[in-house]
Design a protein around this motif. Structure first.
Motif, PDB file in Angstrom:
ATOM      1  N   SER A 161      30.033  38.390  56.442  1.00 47.75           N
ATOM      2  CA  SER A 161      30.137  37.396  57.573  1.00 47.75           C
ATOM      3  C   SER A 161      31.445  36.645  56.558  1.00 47.75           C
ATOM      4  O   SER A 161      31.601  35.576  56.881  1.00 47.75           O
ATOM      5  CB  SER A 161      29.097  36.642  57.202  1.00 47.75           C
ATOM      6  OG  SER A 161      28.964  36.979  55.813  1.00 47.75           O
ATOM      7  N   ALA A 162      31.530  37.156  55.649  1.00 42.36           N
ATOM      8  CA  ALA A 162      33.012  36.796  54.727  1.00 42.36           C
ATOM      9  C   ALA A 162      33.914  36.156  55.324  1.00 42.36           C
ATOM     10  O   ALA A 162      34.033  36.418  56.108  1.00 42.36           O
ATOM     11  CB  ALA A 162      33.216  36.678  53.624  1.00 42.36           C
ATOM     12  N   PRO A 163      35.312  35.186  54.782  1.00 39.10           N
ATOM     13  CA  PRO A 163      36.427  34.669  56.417  1.00 39.10           C
ATOM     14  C   PRO A 163      36.737  35.665  56.320  1.00 39.10           C
ATOM     15  O   PRO A 163      37.263  36.596  55.277  1.00 39.10           O
ATOM     16  CB  PRO A 163      36.968  33.612  55.542  1.00 39.10           C
ATOM     17  CG  PRO A 163      35.519  33.166  54.672  1.00 39.10           C
ATOM     18  CD  PRO A 163      34.617  33.929  54.307  1.00 39.10           C
ATOM     19  N   ASP A 164      37.695  36.092  57.731  1.00 45.53           N
ATOM     20  CA  ASP A 164      38.464  37.966  57.535  1.00 45.53           C
ATOM     21  C   ASP A 164      40.372  36.736  56.832  1.00 45.53           C
ATOM     22  O   ASP A 164      40.131  35.425  57.497  1.00 45.53           O
ATOM     23  CB  ASP A 164      38.796  37.598  58.831  1.00 45.53           C
ATOM     24  CG  ASP A 164      37.788  38.518  59.795  1.00 45.53           C
ATOM     25  OD1 ASP A 164      36.525  38.965  58.679  1.00 45.53           O
ATOM     26  OD2 ASP A 164      37.797  38.501  60.789  1.00 45.53           O
ATOM     27  N   GLU A 165      40.260  37.164  56.117  1.00 46.15           N
ATOM     28  CA  GLU A 165      41.219  36.785  55.227  1.00 46.15           C
ATOM     29  C   GLU A 165      41.837  37.696  53.850  1.00 46.15           C
ATOM     30  O   GLU A 165      41.439  38.573  53.829  1.00 46.15           O
ATOM     31  CB  GLU A 165      42.028  35.269  55.024  1.00 46.15           C
ATOM     32  CG  GLU A 165      40.413  34.728  53.595  1.00 46.15           C
ATOM     33  CD  GLU A 165      40.349  33.869  53.144  1.00 46.15           C
ATOM     34  OE1 GLU A 165      41.557  33.392  52.171  1.00 46.15           O
ATOM     35  OE2 GLU A 165      39.680  32.747  53.938  1.00 46.15           O
ATOM     36  N   ASP A 166      42.900  37.551  53.654  1.00 50.95           N
ATOM     37  CA  ASP A 166      42.777  38.302  52.002  1.00 50.95           C
ATOM     38  C   ASP A 166      43.265  37.626  50.888  1.00 50.95           C
ATOM     39  O   ASP A 166      42.617  36.825  50.803  1.00 50.95           O
ATOM     40  CB  ASP A 166      44.630  38.662  51.948  1.00 50.95           C
ATOM     41  CG  ASP A 166      45.577  39.313  53.291  1.00 50.95           C
ATOM     42  OD1 ASP A 166      44.941  39.992  53.601  1.00 50.95           O
ATOM     43  OD2 ASP A 166      46.704  39.413  53.158  1.00 50.95           O
ATOM     44  N   TYR A 167      41.776  38.722  50.193  1.00 50.60           N
ATOM     45  CA  TYR A 167      41.681  37.860  48.999  1.00 50.60           C
ATOM     46  C   TYR A 167      42.547  38.791  47.868  1.00 50.60           C
ATOM     47  O   TYR A 167      42.311  39.860  47.621  1.00 50.60           O
ATOM     48  CB  TYR A 167      40.449  38.512  48.844  1.00 50.60           C
ATOM     49  CG  TYR A 167      39.262  37.834  49.588  1.00 50.60           C
ATOM     50  CD1 TYR A 167      38.669  36.369  49.191  1.00 50.60           C
ATOM     51  CD2 TYR A 167      38.795  38.877  50.855  1.00 50.60           C
ATOM     52  CE1 TYR A 167      37.738  35.921  50.436  1.00 50.60           C
ATOM     53  CE2 TYR A 167      37.938  37.789  51.876  1.00 50.60           C
ATOM     54  CZ  TYR A 167      37.434  36.728  51.847  1.00 50.60           C
ATOM     55  OH  TYR A 167      36.757  35.872  52.479  1.00 50.60           O
ATOM     56  N   THR A 168      42.348  37.831  46.712  1.00 48.72           N
ATOM     57  CA  THR A 168      42.604  38.703  45.096  1.00 48.72           C
ATOM     58  C   THR A 168      41.468  39.417  44.355  1.00 48.72           C
ATOM     59  O   THR A 168      40.704  38.217  44.605  1.00 48.72           O
ATOM     60  CB  THR A 168      44.420  37.795  44.720  1.00 48.72           C
ATOM     61  OG1 THR A 168      45.241  37.828  45.385  1.00 48.72           O
ATOM     62  CG2 THR A 168      44.802  37.973  43.026  1.00 48.72           C
ATOM     63  N   VAL A 169      41.694  40.368  44.225  1.00 50.90           N
ATOM     64  CA  VAL A 169      40.587  41.177  42.991  1.00 50.90           C
ATOM     65  C   VAL A 169      41.659  40.783  41.977  1.00 50.90           C
ATOM     66  O   VAL A 169      42.704  41.964  42.165  1.00 50.90           O
ATOM     67  CB  VAL A 169      40.301  42.515  43.555  1.00 50.90           C
ATOM     68  CG1 VAL A 169      39.254  42.485  42.588  1.00 50.90           C
ATOM     69  CG2 VAL A 169      39.104  41.835  45.347  1.00 50.90           C
ATOM     70  N   VAL A 170      40.846  40.198  41.397  1.00 54.64           N
ATOM     71  CA  VAL A 170      41.836  40.049  39.158  1.00 54.64           C
ATOM     72  C   VAL A 170      40.411  40.663  38.631  1.00 54.64           C
ATOM     73  O   VAL A 170      39.417  40.397  38.854  1.00 54.64           O
ATOM     74  CB  VAL A 170      41.518  38.916  39.091  1.00 54.64           C
ATOM     75  CG1 VAL A 170      42.720  38.350  38.010  1.00 54.64           C
ATOM     76  CG2 VAL A 170      42.485  38.037  40.028  1.00 54.64           C
ATOM     77  N   VAL A 171      40.763  41.960  37.723  1.00 59.28           N
ATOM     78  CA  VAL A 171      40.296  42.420  36.493  1.00 59.28           C
ATOM     79  C   VAL A 171      40.999  41.885  35.446  1.00 59.28           C
ATOM     80  O   VAL A 171      42.121  42.127  35.155  1.00 59.28           O
ATOM     81  CB  VAL A 171      39.841  44.127  36.574  1.00 59.28           C
ATOM     82  CG1 VAL A 171      39.298  44.424  35.700  1.00 59.28           C
ATOM     83  CG2 VAL A 171      39.705  44.046  37.960  1.00 59.28           C
ATOM     84  N   ALA A 172      40.103  40.902  34.450  1.00 64.28           N
ATOM     85  CA  ALA A 172      41.554  39.946  33.570  1.00 64.28           C
ATOM     86  C   ALA A 172      40.047  41.121  32.017  1.00 64.28           C
ATOM     87  O   ALA A 172      38.835  41.026  32.282  1.00 64.28           O
ATOM     88  CB  ALA A 172      40.353  38.555  34.040  1.00 64.28           C
ATOM     89  N   TYR A 173      40.867  40.822  31.365  1.00 68.60           N
ATOM     90  CA  TYR A 173      40.336  41.082  29.360  1.00 68.60           C
ATOM     91  C   TYR A 173      41.005  39.940  29.235  1.00 68.60           C
ATOM     92  O   TYR A 173      41.328  38.952  28.854  1.00 68.60           O
ATOM     93  CB  TYR A 173      42.069  41.490  29.277  1.00 68.60           C
ATOM     94  CG  TYR A 173      41.507  42.391  28.133  1.00 68.60           C
ATOM     95  CD1 TYR A 173      40.173  41.970  27.202  1.00 68.60           C
ATOM     96  CD2 TYR A 173      42.232  43.567  27.315  1.00 68.60           C
ATOM     97  CE1 TYR A 173      39.784  42.966  25.908  1.00 68.60           C
ATOM     98  CE2 TYR A 173      41.987  44.192  25.922  1.00 68.60           C
ATOM     99  CZ  TYR A 173      40.864  43.906  25.205  1.00 68.60           C
ATOM    100  OH  TYR A 173      40.347  44.292  24.260  1.00 68.60           O
TER     101      TYR A 173
END
Length: 167
Positions: free
Chosen positions: A93-105
């Motif tokens: 149900s989240a909005p349809d779009e591009d998401y940026t997934v960031v793994v951060a140190y």
């Protein structure tokens, strides 16, 4: 003699049938590995070795078209006080779009490899990315990991129940 021919015929017919039934197609070759279609949504999990215990990798998810600290659909950093596993879900149900997934140190003193797993909530299809951070990145300062050397970015495109991962 009839008995031998009958046995031979049964073997010739039964063997291919057993082989065919024993084979199971696990994925549709027309669907790339990096595409997960799941009516339940998708789970994102980062796993890493939390040695020494001061090591901390975090997970951030941002709406790409409106990037800001407030555009993180989870509302906060995902991962404080973890034990080497950081996870969250993005619902269908989240909005349809591009998401940026960031793994951060975030903190640490040594080079740190990690695994980022995307898994369908209902159908359990899995797509995995591995990465690593150099030890020198642990001492960097600043809280904005988006697009920086302290964060490894992956794009997750959501369209209905279809999630496409691209690096």
């Amino acid at each position: 003699m009839l008995r031998n021919n009958t046995s031979h015929t049964l073997l010739v017919v039964a063997l291919p049938a057993m082989l065919f039934l024993g084979c199971k197609k696990t994925t549709d070759p027309a669907v790339p590995d990096n595409v997960i279609t799941d009516a339940g949504g998708i789970n994102l999990t980062v796993t890493y070795d939390k040695t020494p215990t001061t090591t901390d990798l975090d997970l951030y998810i941002y709406r790409k078209n409106t990037y800001s600290a407030a555009s993180n659909p989870q509302g906060a950093t995902i991962g404080p006080n973890d034990n080497g596993t950081v996870a969250t879900d993005i619902m269908a149900s989240a909005p349809d779009e591009d998401y940026t997934v960031v793994v951060a140190y975030k903190t640490g003193t040594i080079a740190k490899p990690y695994t980022l797993t995307f898994k369908g909530i209902s159908d359990k299809k899995v797509y995995t990315i591995t990465g690593s951070f150099a030890a020198s990145l642990a001492t960097a300062t600043g809280a904005n990991f988006f697009g920086s050397t302290r964060g490894n970015n992956v794009t997750l495109t959501k369209s209905g129940t279809k999630f496409t991962v691209s690096q």
